[in-house]
Scaffold this motif. Structure first.
Motif, short mmCIF file in Angstrom:
data_model
loop_
_atom_site.label_atom_id
_atom_site.label_comp_id
_atom_site.label_asym_id
_atom_site.label_seq_id
_atom_site.Cartn_x
_atom_site.Cartn_y
_atom_site.Cartn_z
N TYR A 103 1.17 -1.17 0.14
CA TYR A 103 0.20 -0.01 0.16
C TYR A 103 1.17 1.34 0.07
CZ TYR A 103 -4.02 -2.47 1.33
OH TYR A 103 -4.94 -3.92 1.09
N ALA A 104 2.06 1.71 0.34
CA ALA A 104 2.47 2.33 0.12
C ALA A 104 2.93 2.83 -1.19
CB ALA A 104 4.19 2.29 0.54
N PRO A 105 3.22 3.90 -1.47
CA PRO A 105 3.40 4.97 -2.31
C PRO A 105 4.52 4.31 -3.31
CG PRO A 105 2.53 6.18 -1.11
CD PRO A 105 2.70 5.61 0.12
N GLU A 106 4.47 4.23 -4.25
CA GLU A 106 5.70 4.39 -5.18
C GLU A 106 6.99 4.95 -4.84
OE1 GLU A 106 7.20 2.79 -9.76
OE2 GLU A 106 5.55 2.32 -8.63
N GLY A 107 8.31 4.15 -4.47
CA GLY A 107 9.38 4.86 -3.89
C GLY A 107 9.72 5.31 -2.68
N THR A 108 8.55 5.46 -1.64
CA THR A 108 8.11 5.24 -0.24
C THR A 108 8.61 3.56 0.58
OG1 THR A 108 6.25 6.82 -0.53
CG2 THR A 108 6.63 5.94 1.50
N SER A 109 9.78 4.40 1.21
CA SER A 109 10.00 2.45 1.83
C SER A 109 9.30 2.47 3.03
CB SER A 109 10.55 3.22 3.08
OG SER A 109 10.85 2.15 3.90
N PRO A 110 8.69 0.65 2.77
CA PRO A 110 7.73 0.36 3.72
C PRO A 110 7.69 0.03 5.14
CG PRO A 110 8.36 -1.10 2.27
CD PRO A 110 9.56 0.42 2.39
N ILE A 111 9.00 0.64 5.76
CA ILE A 111 9.13 1.32 7.68
C ILE A 111 8.11 2.78 7.32
CG2 ILE A 111 9.92 1.88 8.60
CD1 ILE A 111 12.01 -0.72 7.78
N ILE A 112 8.61 3.80 6.50
CA ILE A 112 8.38 5.28 7.01
C ILE A 112 7.21 5.06 6.11
CG2 ILE A 112 8.31 7.24 5.91
CD1 ILE A 112 11.84 6.33 7.38
N TYR A 113 6.63 4.04 5.12
CA TYR A 113 4.75 4.58 4.80
C TYR A 113 3.91 3.89 6.68
CZ TYR A 113 0.25 3.40 3.41
OH TYR A 113 -0.51 3.10 3.13
N SER A 114 5.05 2.42 6.29
CA SER A 114 3.73 2.23 8.42
C SER A 114 3.78 3.07 9.46
CB SER A 114 4.75 0.76 8.71
OG SER A 114 3.27 -0.04 10.15
N LEU A 115 5.00 4.32 9.79
CA LEU A 115 5.78 4.43 10.94
C LEU A 115 4.75 5.89 10.74
CD1 LEU A 115 9.28 4.61 11.51
CD2 LEU A 115 7.52 3.77 13.02
N THR A 116 4.37 6.46 10.21
CA THR A 116 3.77 7.13 9.49
C THR A 116 2.21 7.05 9.40
OG1 THR A 116 5.36 8.57 7.73
CG2 THR A 116 3.30 9.00 7.63
N VAL A 117 1.49 5.86 9.03
CA VAL A 117 -0.06 6.47 8.58
C VAL A 117 -0.27 5.71 10.24
CG1 VAL A 117 -1.72 3.95 7.56
CG2 VAL A 117 0.39 5.16 6.60
N ASN A 118 0.75 4.78 11.04
CA ASN A 118 0.37 4.73 12.44
C ASN A 118 0.34 5.24 13.16
OD1 ASN A 118 -0.42 1.03 12.00
ND2 ASN A 118 1.28 1.10 10.86
N ALA A 119 1.10 6.82 12.94
CA ALA A 119 1.39 7.42 14.06
C ALA A 119 0.44 8.28 13.81
CB ALA A 119 2.86 8.04 13.73
N SER A 120 -0.25 8.52 12.43
CA SER A 120 -1.12 9.27 12.41
C SER A 120 -2.71 8.91 12.93
CB SER A 120 -1.48 9.42 10.85
OG SER A 120 -1.50 8.73 10.62
N MET A 121 -3.10 7.41 13.36
CA MET A 121 -3.72 7.69 14.21
C MET A 121 -3.75 6.73 15.60
SD MET A 121 -5.30 4.55 11.31
CE MET A 121 -4.14 4.12 10.46
N ILE A 122 -2.39 6.86 15.70
CA ILE A 122 -2.06 6.29 17.34
C ILE A 122 -2.06 7.76 18.22
CG2 ILE A 122 -0.72 5.04 18.94
CD1 ILE A 122 -0.75 2.51 16.53
N ILE A 123 -1.56 8.69 17.69
CA ILE A 123 -0.69 9.42 18.57
C ILE A 123 -2.10 10.57 18.79
CG2 ILE A 123 0.28 12.23 18.65
CD1 ILE A 123 2.84 10.12 16.75
N PRO A 124 -2.95 10.28 18.21
CA PRO A 124 -4.46 11.69 18.17
C PRO A 124 -4.62 10.39 19.38
CG PRO A 124 -3.92 11.54 15.46
CD PRO A 124 -2.96 10.36 16.39
N GLU A 125 -5.33 9.05 19.40
CA GLU A 125 -5.57 8.42 20.18
C GLU A 125 -5.11 8.23 21.23
OE1 GLU A 125 -8.68 5.39 21.33
OE2 GLU A 125 -8.96 6.55 18.78
#
Length: 178
Positions: free
Chosen positions: A131-153
């Motif tokens: 699901y990561a956009p082309e050229g985006t590291s899966p680690i960076i993608y996962s960190l970003t997506v999950n942080a955007s949900m978990i930090i507000p929660e």
């Protein structure tokens, strides 16, 4: 080392059931639902964290595991059996981490969400890398997506712990039900 046995009492089982029901209700109050899955809720993890504060880590982990199983039924997204573990029971079992700093509610809550974050990031890197956009590291993608949900929660739960009469709620639970 041996695992500590939980001595369930009727009262404790009632509190676990009530907190699980409250968690289910709060899980349905989604402040934001992300297009790729996941959401920010109105502090759905707080009831299980409160159970951990009152009854200790084993009970919090047990309640988290049970809710993880309930959540598979309510909102399933299954790719692989291992992914199910990292997205459902394990992140909710992280509520047991609140037992480490029981005297400091905010530090405990942050630790809980750090554990939850690690579980979801591992799942994201291993199972959702496509699901990561082309050229985006899966680690960076996962960190970003999950942080955007978990930090507000996490922030919502910390605010609720500060404004609710947390000590009074915990004292209202039977101290002898451990």
């Amino acid at each position: 080392m041996y695992a500590r046995r939980i001595k369930f009492t009727t009262r404790m089982l009632v509190y676990i059931s009530l907190m699980l029901a409250l968690t289910i209700l709060l899980q349905q109050v989604r402040l934001y639902h992300f297009p790729q899955g996941g959401s920010v809720t109105l502090g759905s993890m707080l009831p299980i964290i409160l159970l951990t504060f009152r009854y200790g880590a084993p009970v919090g982990m047990f309640a988290g595991f049970v809710f993880g199983l309930i959540n598979i039924i309510l909102d399933p997204f299954i790719l692989h059996p291992i992914q199910v573990l990292f997205d459902y029971p394990l992140p909710w079992m992280a509520a047991g981490l609140a037992g480490i700093f029981k005297q400091n509610f905010i530090a405990s809550t942050i630790l809980v969400f750090a554990g939850k974050f690690i579980c979801h990031v591992i799942s994201g890197v291993v199972f959702f890398a496509s699901y990561a956009p082309e050229g985006t590291s899966p680690i960076i993608y996962s960190l970003t997506v999950n942080a955007s949900m978990i930090i507000p929660e996490c922030i919502i739960c910390c605010i609720l712990i500060k404004i609710l009469p947390t000590e009074r709620l915990l004292n209202a639970m039977d101290k002898n039900a451990r």
